[in-house]
Design a protein around this motif. Structure first.
Motif, mmCIF file in Angstrom:
data_model
loop_
_atom_site.group_PDB
_atom_site.id
_atom_site.type_symbol
_atom_site.label_atom_id
_atom_site.label_comp_id
_atom_site.label_asym_id
_atom_site.label_seq_id
_atom_site.Cartn_x
_atom_site.Cartn_y
_atom_site.Cartn_z
ATOM 1 N N ASN A 79 0.906 -1.481 -0.253
ATOM 2 C CA ASN A 79 0.268 -0.047 -0.099
ATOM 3 C C ASN A 79 0.346 1.356 0.201
ATOM 4 O O ASN A 79 0.047 2.150 0.094
ATOM 5 N N CYS A 144 3.243 0.950 -8.646
ATOM 6 C CA CYS A 144 2.117 1.961 -8.625
ATOM 7 C C CYS A 144 2.001 2.193 -7.567
ATOM 8 O O CYS A 144 0.917 1.992 -6.418
ATOM 9 N N ASP A 145 2.286 3.101 -7.146
ATOM 10 C CA ASP A 145 2.219 4.216 -5.804
ATOM 11 C C ASP A 145 0.577 5.178 -5.882
ATOM 12 O O ASP A 145 0.136 5.547 -5.398
ATOM 13 N N ASN A 146 0.392 5.630 -7.615
ATOM 14 C CA ASN A 146 -0.241 6.280 -8.253
ATOM 15 C C ASN A 146 -0.351 6.185 -9.217
ATOM 16 O O ASN A 146 0.186 6.709 -10.499
ATOM 17 N N LYS A 307 -3.014 0.752 -8.712
ATOM 18 C CA LYS A 307 -2.770 1.439 -7.355
ATOM 19 C C LYS A 307 -2.159 0.232 -6.788
ATOM 20 O O LYS A 307 -3.389 -0.967 -6.204
#
Length: 337
Positions: A79, A144-146, A307
């Motif tokens: 996350n 993928c953070d955003n 995400k």
């Protein structure tokens, strides 16, 4: 990965062009937690559980990576950047310092960096990570953070398929690459230039503001250097192979950054036509570069980032790039020896 009642993960499939099948093997392999099966242990309710699963299944995951070339881990509880760092460290690989690479990057946490920080409207062509230096990573991880609103895919392509197709279309060019190898020439700015996809300054590239120390580090990676009047540093690599056999599989790989340099190494200091040449200094044929670019795009997969996605790439088997995008987008990376 094994499936069934006792499997903690399952393979999922996406439509073309997000995933393709070559010779009966999916690319990339896509794994997701097998939710809803009470007997499964561990349950993926935390990053710690994912780390424990990786540690117990490491050899199986590595076998699948060798078979498929890349693995997309989707819907695992990863996350934040710290979770991603722990995910990568669970494999126990030694991190590879980003020394000699051209892309502007920023350290985020642990061994996690931003991916190429080039402007959103810049397409980053296909390449094997750090193919232009002697010490390149064996495994890449992207996170993928955003997710971008539009575009921004990290397209992947199997290197051996590129080699086979180019050999079919232009064997003369491929044989010349084998015979002569390639040289990469780059002018590094005096300080980072965020407007350029290859704008990493010599201070960041070699991890020092001291010219003497930078020279020493540079000459460990390249054949020659030249300090320019404006404080920039010109580097020319040794002759490097453009086609390499993967000793694990015996397959020939299109292991180079030819199209990335020819299409992407363009800014106020660098010209693509002179940045990539055959080993004897002779230029690349623009028409062949068009053919190569078409081959890469035809064979590529373009999965849509979600995400929390983590992609594990065998850098010896697969090339990657970046599509242009509409911000925001934040993809992080970790490089391993």
């Amino acid at each position: 990965m094994p499936e069934g009642k006792q499997s903690s993960v399952r393979e999922i499939n996406l439509p073309v062009p997000e995933q393709k099948t070559f010779d009966g093997t999916s690319f990339p392999l896509i794994l997701s937690p097998n939710h809803g099966v009470e007997e499964i242990q561990p349950t993926f309710n935390s990053t710690l559980a994912v780390v424990e699963w990786i540690q117990s299944e490491k050899s199986n995951i590595e076998n699948q990576l060798l078979k498929h070339g890349a693995i997309l881990f989707r819907d695992f509880p990863v996350n934040c950047p710290l979770d991603f760092d722990n995910f990568v460290k669970a494999f126990g690989y030694e991190p590879l310092p980003y020394v000699g690479g051209a892309a502007p990057r920023t350290l985020v946490v642990g061994n996690v960096f931003t991916s190429n920080e080039a402007p959103p409207d810049t397409l980053i062509p296909f390449h094997h990570e750090m193919a232009q230096v002697p010490n390149y990573p064996s495994v890449l991880f992207f996170y993928c953070d955003n997710a971008p609103k539009e575009g921004g895919q990290t397209p992947l392509v199997l290197s051996n398929l590129v080699y086979q197709k180019m050999l079919e279309l232009n064997s003369g060019f491929v044989n010349t690459l084998k015979e002569k190898g390639v040289k990469y020439t780059r002018v590094l700015p005096n300080g980072d230039d965020p407007t350029s996809p290859i704008g990493r300054g010599w201070q960041s590239t070699y991890g020092t503001p001291d010219k003497d120390e930078a020279e020493k580090k540079a000459l460990e990676l390249v054949e020659s250097i030249e300090w320019l009047e404006d404080g920039c540093l010109k580097t020319v690599t040794r002759v490097l192979p453009a086609i390499r056999e993967d000793p694990r599989t015996g397959k020939e790989m299109w292991f180079n950054s030819v199209i990335a340099v020819y299409r992407g190494w363009k800014d106020s200091r660098n010209s693509p036509e002179t940045s990539i040449t055959f080993g004897d200094g002779s230029p690349m044929d623009p028409k062949v570069m068009d053919v190569l670019e078409n081959v890469l795009n035809e064979l590529a997969v373009d999965f849509i980032w979600k995400k929390g996605d983590v992609v594990m790439v065998d850098n010896r088997q697969a090339l990657h790039g970046r599509r242009s995008f509409v911000p925001p987008r934040r993809i992080l990376a970790s490089l391993c020896k």
